[in-house]
Write an enzyme that holds these catalytic residues in place. Structure first.
Site, PDB file in Angstrom:
ATOM      1  N   THR A 228       7.330 -41.235 -43.738  1.00  0.00           N
ATOM      2  CA  THR A 228       7.285 -41.167 -42.277  1.00  0.00           C
ATOM      3  C   THR A 228       8.677 -41.401 -41.718  1.00  0.00           C
ATOM      4  O   THR A 228       9.507 -42.047 -42.360  1.00  0.00           O
ATOM      5  CB  THR A 228       6.392 -42.268 -41.672  1.00  0.00           C
ATOM      6  OG1 THR A 228       7.025 -43.541 -41.903  1.00  0.00           O
ATOM      7  CG2 THR A 228       5.004 -42.243 -42.263  1.00  0.00           C
ATOM      8  N   ASP A 229       8.928 -40.888 -40.534  1.00  0.00           N
ATOM      9  CA  ASP A 229      10.136 -41.325 -39.838  1.00  0.00           C
ATOM     10  C   ASP A 229       9.953 -42.816 -39.560  1.00  0.00           C
ATOM     11  O   ASP A 229       8.847 -43.347 -39.571  1.00  0.00           O
ATOM     12  CB  ASP A 229      10.361 -40.533 -38.535  1.00  0.00           C
ATOM     13  CG  ASP A 229      11.814 -40.671 -38.064  1.00  0.00           C
ATOM     14  OD1 ASP A 229      12.526 -41.585 -38.553  1.00  0.00           O
ATOM     15  OD2 ASP A 229      12.253 -39.873 -37.206  1.00  0.00           O
ATOM     16  N   TRP A 230      11.074 -43.460 -39.296  1.00  0.00           N
ATOM     17  CA  TRP A 230      11.054 -44.929 -39.215  1.00  0.00           C
ATOM     18  C   TRP A 230      10.199 -45.427 -38.047  1.00  0.00           C
ATOM     19  O   TRP A 230      10.521 -45.207 -36.882  1.00  0.00           O
ATOM     20  CB  TRP A 230      12.488 -45.448 -39.103  1.00  0.00           C
ATOM     21  CG  TRP A 230      13.086 -45.789 -40.441  1.00  0.00           C
ATOM     22  CD1 TRP A 230      13.686 -46.968 -40.780  1.00  0.00           C
ATOM     23  CD2 TRP A 230      13.141 -44.989 -41.635  1.00  0.00           C
ATOM     24  NE1 TRP A 230      14.084 -46.945 -42.093  1.00  0.00           N
ATOM     25  CE2 TRP A 230      13.764 -45.750 -42.641  1.00  0.00           C
ATOM     26  CE3 TRP A 230      12.687 -43.720 -41.975  1.00  0.00           C
ATOM     27  CZ2 TRP A 230      13.968 -45.291 -43.930  1.00  0.00           C
ATOM     28  CZ3 TRP A 230      12.898 -43.243 -43.269  1.00  0.00           C
ATOM     29  CH2 TRP A 230      13.523 -44.018 -44.222  1.00  0.00           C
ATOM     30  N   ALA A 232       7.122 -44.408 -37.502  1.00  0.00           N
ATOM     31  CA  ALA A 232       6.209 -43.371 -37.010  1.00  0.00           C
ATOM     32  C   ALA A 232       4.763 -43.608 -37.455  1.00  0.00           C
ATOM     33  O   ALA A 232       3.852 -42.979 -36.948  1.00  0.00           O
ATOM     34  CB  ALA A 232       6.658 -41.997 -37.506  1.00  0.00           C
TER      35      ALA A 232
END
Ligand code: BGC
Length: 786
Positions: A228-230, A232
């Site tokens: 995941t993006d940080w 997210a």
């Protein structure tokens, strides 16, 4: 499964633990089975490794690393092989720093020039972006280091990036917003793909079954893992079910426990978890092998700085050169004015900011090259609004007494950053005025422009020459000097269109969208696909760039004039350097469907080649086309489809090049006889001819194939973990908290980054706060806040 032997020895808790980071920058390992914890770091144009001693909140605290030109610049090289070299160098820096995965490249489509992260993305064209990305990924991974291909997908804006729902029809996704990722995945198998913060058609990208399980894993065959993006992560159980492998950063045990419970309660099949862990283990083992082989590795700081310079010279774009103002002459005296000649802007702000190993400037580089140059500051870079009388007069005096004047201007640090979209396309007012003022005293004005995205240029008629240096990395000063002096012949070409006004941009009325959704009503008409189909004038077209020499194209030939969609077609043509100096030319190939039932852009880039030619030399260039060069995405059959008929192949030196344009036609016959072409001529007629700027609801609905979702969250619904402070600001307590948060952001930020920090706080969801605060802000505090 590849690692069944290891997985069968793991407890349920151990398996679940792999699905959440160890901390901010590490994946978890498992000592008992010899699986090490591995490190990941930003990316994309240099390594931003933070040590244990560096605060994660201080983006600028990181180990020195080579700051290569950013993506917007490297895409203008149109040279995947060169970007492969950059990837190799980045991989080597990771080897030295024992980083196993580099968080890049970013490959989102430039839907609007306003996106604050456009400098981190390659292009408005998916074919170009995907091929450059594949070069980058293959380069990094050739060193045994992985990448994270990001932000998957449709993350074309920073505004409300953590909650916004991107609403787009499948054809638009398949033809515009996804193919760059598709090319990168198919040509380079990135070890990891980073799912974006936003929602896509209702579901968060990290939990999006269609996007991750279907498109990425099933249709494209991605073998690596999705992280995941940080911050997210939403619902980890949904995430794991729907194709995600690792949430980043760590949720300190919270989400692992949820996974264990879900399996125990029968809500998540353990075999799905096993599949996820199998892929994670595979990456860890690859990373471990690299680490073992490369103990004590050292890269050449000098060598990488030289490479950064070379890449920048191959990428910067010469946009204007009247009266052969350039290259500079050793016999003339030049005034160099504008603080950016000494204090260049060479990278963007946010998670990609690199601490360079060295940093040069154009003025010193020009002196070093033996040019007769003198410098005056001209303006204060920090003052974007007004000019300082004294500095201006000094610069004018110098300009008056010189043969020509090189004016350095551009977007300063506060204009472009992760977390903030621009609101307009203007340069700092003081910079625009500066060019006008200098032009009053010397008509030989050469402008060197810096910045990571298109700007308006009201002074353009007064500039005789214009070099767009974009964001050229730590060696940008030498690169600018190499190009101005002619030591290197410019060969970069724009990877995006420069529009004449913001109002002209296709998504002007839809960007950055509504409180809850951002509608992609313009459909496939992104960038030149719109300007060319709608026949709009632009400031500089896609694919445009000048050289100090001239090229002539001739002799276009097709391997056949009639093919089936399963056949390959080879296009060949000649290109000759007809000038007096050696140089490289980017040859571009576009395809037009001459008659189609479904609406299509008037031309689309389907091939390109950069060719180096000595003065007087001629070469034959060959480009091979396959079905996808002629196909559109047919939602009736959920597949690519060619409508039988005649296509025109265009070979040219830019998307709007008339002088060198070669054309040929080919008949392509479909092998999918039963496919019915979607016909929107009565349900959505405005799409034909790209009359899309004020598209009526019914027409968008017809193409979307469902009702248009509500544009605001329902005010009667309670706030939840996905709400943010901005959502809450209309309520009594929400307003107080919102104001408090803005005040806090003001305390943390400075003039350059306060907007980014404010947005980062007030637009972050409660869920994001819990994830990003690394244990400080708990789920309990979040529910209290809600
Ligand atoms: C950015 C990513 C970045 C990550 C880690 C996020 O906010 O969107 O691009 O890799 O932070 O710094």
């Amino acid at each position: 499964m590849k690692h069944q032997d290891l997985i069968s020895q793991m407890t349920l808790e151990e398996k679940a633990s792999f699905c959440s980071g160890a901390d901010y920058w590490h994946f978890k390992g498992l000592d008992r089975l010899g699986l090490e914890s591995i490190m990941v770091s930003d990316g994309p144009h240099g390594l931003r490794k933070q040590g244990a001693e560096d605060s994660v909140a201080n983006i600028n605290a990181s180990r020195p690393a080579t700051a290569f030109p950013t993506a917007v610049t490297t895409a203008c090289s149109w040279d995947p092989d060169l970007i492969y070299e950059m990837g190799q160098a980045l991989g080597e820096e990771c080897l030295q720093e024992e980083v196993s995965i580099l968080l890049g490249p970013g490959c989102n489509m430039k839907r609007s020039p306003l996106c604050g992260r456009n400098f981190e993305y390659f292009s408005e064209d998916p074919f170009l972006a995907g091929n450059i990305a594949a070069g980058y990924i293959n380069g990094v991974q050739s060193k045994g280091v992985g990448v994270s291909f990001k932000h998957f997908a449709v993350n074309s804006q920073e505004t409300r990036r953590m909650i916004i729902d991107a609403v787009a029809d499948e054809r638009t996704l398949r033809e515009i917003f996804l193919p760059a990722f598709e090319i990168g995945v198919k040509k380079a198998q990135p070890w990891t793909v980073m799912s974006a913060y936003n929602r896509l058609n209702g579901d968060f990208c990290s939990e999006n079954d269609w996007l991750l399980n279907k498109v990425l894993k099933k249709d494209w065959g991605h073998e690596g893992i999705v992280i995941t993006d940080w911050g997210a992560e939403g619902d980890i159980v949904e995430g794991i079910r729907n194709g995600q492998e690792v949430e980043m950063p760590s949720s300190h045990g919270i989400n692992e426990a949820k996974l264990v419970k879900a399996v125990q309660e029968g809500r998540l099949d353990e075999s799905i978890l096993d599949e996820r862990v199998d892929r994670i283990v595979d990456i860890i083992l690859k990373a471990q092998e690299t680490r073992k082989k490369n103990q004590g590795y050292k890269y050449s700081i000098e060598g990488h700085n030289e490479l950064a310079r070379k890449i920048a010279t191959q990428s910067m774009v010469l946009l204007k050169n009247e009266n052969n103002m350039l290259p500079l002459s050793k016999d003339k005296k030049y005034a160099v004015v504008g603080e950016m000649a000494m204090a260049p802007r060479y990278q963007g702000a946010g998670s990609s900011a690199v601490n360079p190993t060295v940093q040069d400037n154009a003025f010193d580089a020009l002196k070093e090259a033996g040019m007769n140059v003198e410098y005056a500051k001209g303006y204060e870079k920090s003052n974007c609004n007004t000019l300082d009388e004294k500095l201006l007069n000094e610069a004018k005096d110098l300009a008056k007494n010189s043969d020509a004047v090189i004016v350095f201007i551009g977007l300063t640090e506060k204009y472009e950053s992760e977390g903030v979209d621009r609101k307009h396309l203007d340069l700092p007012t003081s910079h625009n005025e500066f060019v006008e003022e200098i032009a009053k005293v010397n008509e030989n004005v050469i402008v060197v422009l810096a910045g990571g995205a298109p700007v308006l240029m009201p002074w353009l008629p007064k500039a005789k020459a214009l070099l767009n240096s974009y964001l050229g990395g730590q060696a940008s000063g030498h690169a600018v000097s190499d190009l101005l002096t002619g030591a290197v012949n410019p060969s970069g070409k724009l990877a995006e269109t420069y529009p004449l006004s913001l109002e002209d941009t296709p998504c002007y009325n839809y960007y950055p969208g509504n409180p809850a959704t951002v509608e992609h009503r313009e459909s496939v008409y992104v960038g030149y696909r719109y300007y060319d189909t709608a026949d709009k004038k632009v400031l500089f077209p896609f694919g445009y760039g000048l050289s100090y020499t001239t090229f002539e194209y001739s002799d276009i030939k097709l391997s056949d004039t009639k093919i089936k969609d399963t056949d390959k077609l080879t296009v060949s043509f000649k290109v000759k350097n007809t000038g007096k100096v050696d140089g490289a030319e980017v040859c571009e190939l576009y395809v037009t469907d001459n008659e189609s039932t479904i609406y299509r852009p008037s031309q689309e880039l389907k091939g390109f080649k950069k060719v180096f030619l000595k003065a007087g030399e001629e070469k034959t260039v060959e480009i091979e086309l396959e079905k996808r060069a002629f196909a559109y995405y047919n939602v009736n059959i959920s597949d690519w489809h060619v409508e039988s008929g005649e296509f025109t192949i265009i070979v040219a030196s830019s998307s709007r090049d008339a002088a060198n344009k070669l054309t040929a036609t080919v008949e392509v016959e479909t092998t999918q006889d039963k496919a019915i072409v979607p016909d929107y001529s009565t349900t959505a007629p405005s799409y034909y001819g790209a009359n899309i700027q004020n598209l009526p609801d019914e027409q968008f609905k017809a193409v979307l194939g469902r009702d248009i979702p509500p544009i605001k969250r329902d005010p009667n619904l309670p706030f939840d973990i996905n709400s943010n402070f901005e959502d809450a600001k209309d309520s009594k307590w929400g307003k107080k908290i919102y104001k408090f948060m803005v005040w806090v952001a003001g305390l943390i930020g400075n003039d350059d980054n306060v907007e980014m920090i404010t947005n980062a706080i007030v637009q972050m969801s409660m869920r994001g706060l819990v994830n990003m605060s690394q244990g400080i802000f708990s789920e309990k505090s979040a529910s209290g806040m809600i």
